[in-house]
Design a protein around this motif. Sequence first.
Motif, PDB file in Angstrom:
ATOM      1  N   GLN A 297     -23.571   3.512  -0.648  1.00 43.33           N
ATOM      2  CA  GLN A 297     -22.817   2.531  -1.426  1.00 43.33           C
ATOM      3  C   GLN A 297     -23.659   2.122  -2.628  1.00 43.33           C
ATOM      4  O   GLN A 297     -24.630   1.387  -2.494  1.00 43.33           O
ATOM      5  N   GLN A 298     -23.316   2.621  -3.796  1.00 37.86           N
ATOM      6  CA  GLN A 298     -24.112   2.376  -4.990  1.00 37.86           C
ATOM      7  C   GLN A 298     -23.258   1.815  -6.121  1.00 37.86           C
ATOM      8  O   GLN A 298     -23.452   2.146  -7.288  1.00 37.86           O
ATOM      9  N   TRP A 299     -22.299   0.970  -5.775  1.00 38.53           N
ATOM     10  CA  TRP A 299     -21.497   0.360  -6.818  1.00 38.53           C
ATOM     11  C   TRP A 299     -22.382  -0.548  -7.661  1.00 38.53           C
ATOM     12  O   TRP A 299     -23.213  -1.293  -7.132  1.00 38.53           O
ATOM     13  N   PRO A 300     -22.201  -0.508  -8.965  1.00 40.68           N
ATOM     14  CA  PRO A 300     -23.009  -1.383  -9.838  1.00 40.68           C
ATOM     15  C   PRO A 300     -22.499  -2.814  -9.796  1.00 40.68           C
ATOM     16  O   PRO A 300     -21.440  -3.113  -9.226  1.00 40.68           O
ATOM     17  N   GLY A 301     -23.261  -3.683 -10.420  1.00 39.94           N
ATOM     18  CA  GLY A 301     -22.816  -5.058 -10.565  1.00 39.94           C
ATOM     19  C   GLY A 301     -21.720  -5.160 -11.610  1.00 39.94           C
ATOM     20  O   GLY A 301     -21.135  -4.160 -12.040  1.00 39.94           O
ATOM     21  N   ALA A 302     -21.441  -6.381 -12.063  1.00 43.75           N
ATOM     22  CA  ALA A 302     -20.347  -6.603 -13.005  1.00 43.75           C
ATOM     23  C   ALA A 302     -20.682  -6.029 -14.382  1.00 43.75           C
ATOM     24  O   ALA A 302     -21.840  -5.995 -14.804  1.00 43.75           O
ATOM     25  N   TYR A 303     -19.642  -5.566 -15.066  1.00 42.73           N
ATOM     26  CA  TYR A 303     -19.745  -5.157 -16.464  1.00 42.73           C
ATOM     27  C   TYR A 303     -19.245  -6.293 -17.345  1.00 42.73           C
ATOM     28  O   TYR A 303     -18.396  -7.086 -16.935  1.00 42.73           O
TER      29      TYR A 303
END
Length: 368
Positions: A297-303
Motif C-alpha cells: 500500500q503506497q498511496w501518496p498523501g494529499a495533492y
Amino acid sequence: MKTSLWQTFALELDARRPGFALGPWFTMNAMLALDGELDADRLASAFGELQRRHDVLNAGASLELVSESALHVPVPADAPVRLQLSGDHLTLHLHHLVSDPATLWLALSELAALYSGEELPPAVQFADYIRDEAAQLDRTASPASDWWRSRVTDAKVCPQPSPAASAVSPSAGSPFAYRSDLLSPLEVSRVEQLTREHRSTPLVTLLAALSAAMNPGDGDTLVFNTLFSKRDRPAWQRVLGPCIVPSVLAVPRSTGSLAADVPAMRDAVVGCSRYARFPILSVEVPARTPFFEYVPQQWPGAYSFGPVKAEVVGAAGPKDTGLADALAIRVRPTTDGVLTGHFSGDGTDWTEPLVSSLTGGFRAYLLG
C-alpha cells in the motif's frame, strides 16, 4: 519506437489470449476526493501540458466532465489516457501498456503542480528508459542466462495440495475470480513483527507461507511468474511509463519453519530481482506457472491543486475479464490494515475449492 521488456511481454501475452493485454480494461486507475471545486478550463490546460511533456502519454486526450465517477473505466490501448472530473472527484485512468502504479502517482503529482502554476524541470522520457534497459540487457545477458538456467533446472510448477491433505477433489472446475481477506489487522501486525525479527521483507515472508501451503516435495524449486519494479536508477524515479519487468520467482522448498525458510527465500528473491531483465520467455519455465504479486500500500498523501486539496480514496489495477488462465494470486494490504488476496484462474488445475484450501495452509504457517 522500440518496446520495453514489459511491453513486449504484454503484447506476446495478448497474442496468446487475445484481448487480455490490449483490451480496454487492462488499466491502472486512481480516484481523488476534492475538498473544493476545480476550474475545469485550468485543469484541461494542465492535462494537455502533462501529455505534451511525456511522449508515452501524448494521446491528445481531453478532460472529460462526467456526472458520476468510477474507479474502473475502459481505456483503449491506442488512446491510453483518460482524465475525468465529476463534482468533488477526479479520476485518472491509464492503460497498463504505458503505465505502472508509480506512473499514476507521478502523473497526478505533475498534474497538480501544472494546475497550480509551478514550473517543472524537463521531463525524462520513457524512450530513454527503454534504451537504457536494452543496454543493461546486453551487458548482463551471459551471467543472467547462466544464473536462470541453474536456478530453474528441475524446477517444479507449484503443485496442488494432495486430495488427502486438502479433502478437496482436484478435478477441473469453473473459472473463478474473487477477493478474500487473508489476515486481520491484528494478525498483519503480528506477521510484520515476525518479518522485522527475521530482518526480511513482507514479500519474502508471504512467499515462504505460500510455498509451505503448497506442500512441495523434498528438494523442489518452485516457480511463480511475477513482476519486478525497476526504477533502480535516479533518472527513472520520475519517468512516466511502465518501469517494470516480467520475471519469475524461483524459490526453494519451504521447510515449514520461518526462521529456516526466510534466509533461503530472501536470497532467492534478491537473485531473481537482480537478473529479472533476462527475458522471461527465454527461460524454460514449467507450463501453467502460477502468477504471484505482493502489492504494498503506497498511496501518496494529499495533492494540492492550488487551494484545493485532493486525497487518494481509491486505486485499482486491471479488471478481471475472465481471460485469466493459470492461477493468479495478488496480495495487498488495505487502508484499514487487512491483508487481502485476489485469486483468479480458469479452473483447469487450480480450482476454487483448492485455492480456499491453500489459503488455510497459508494462515496456519504464519499464525500457527
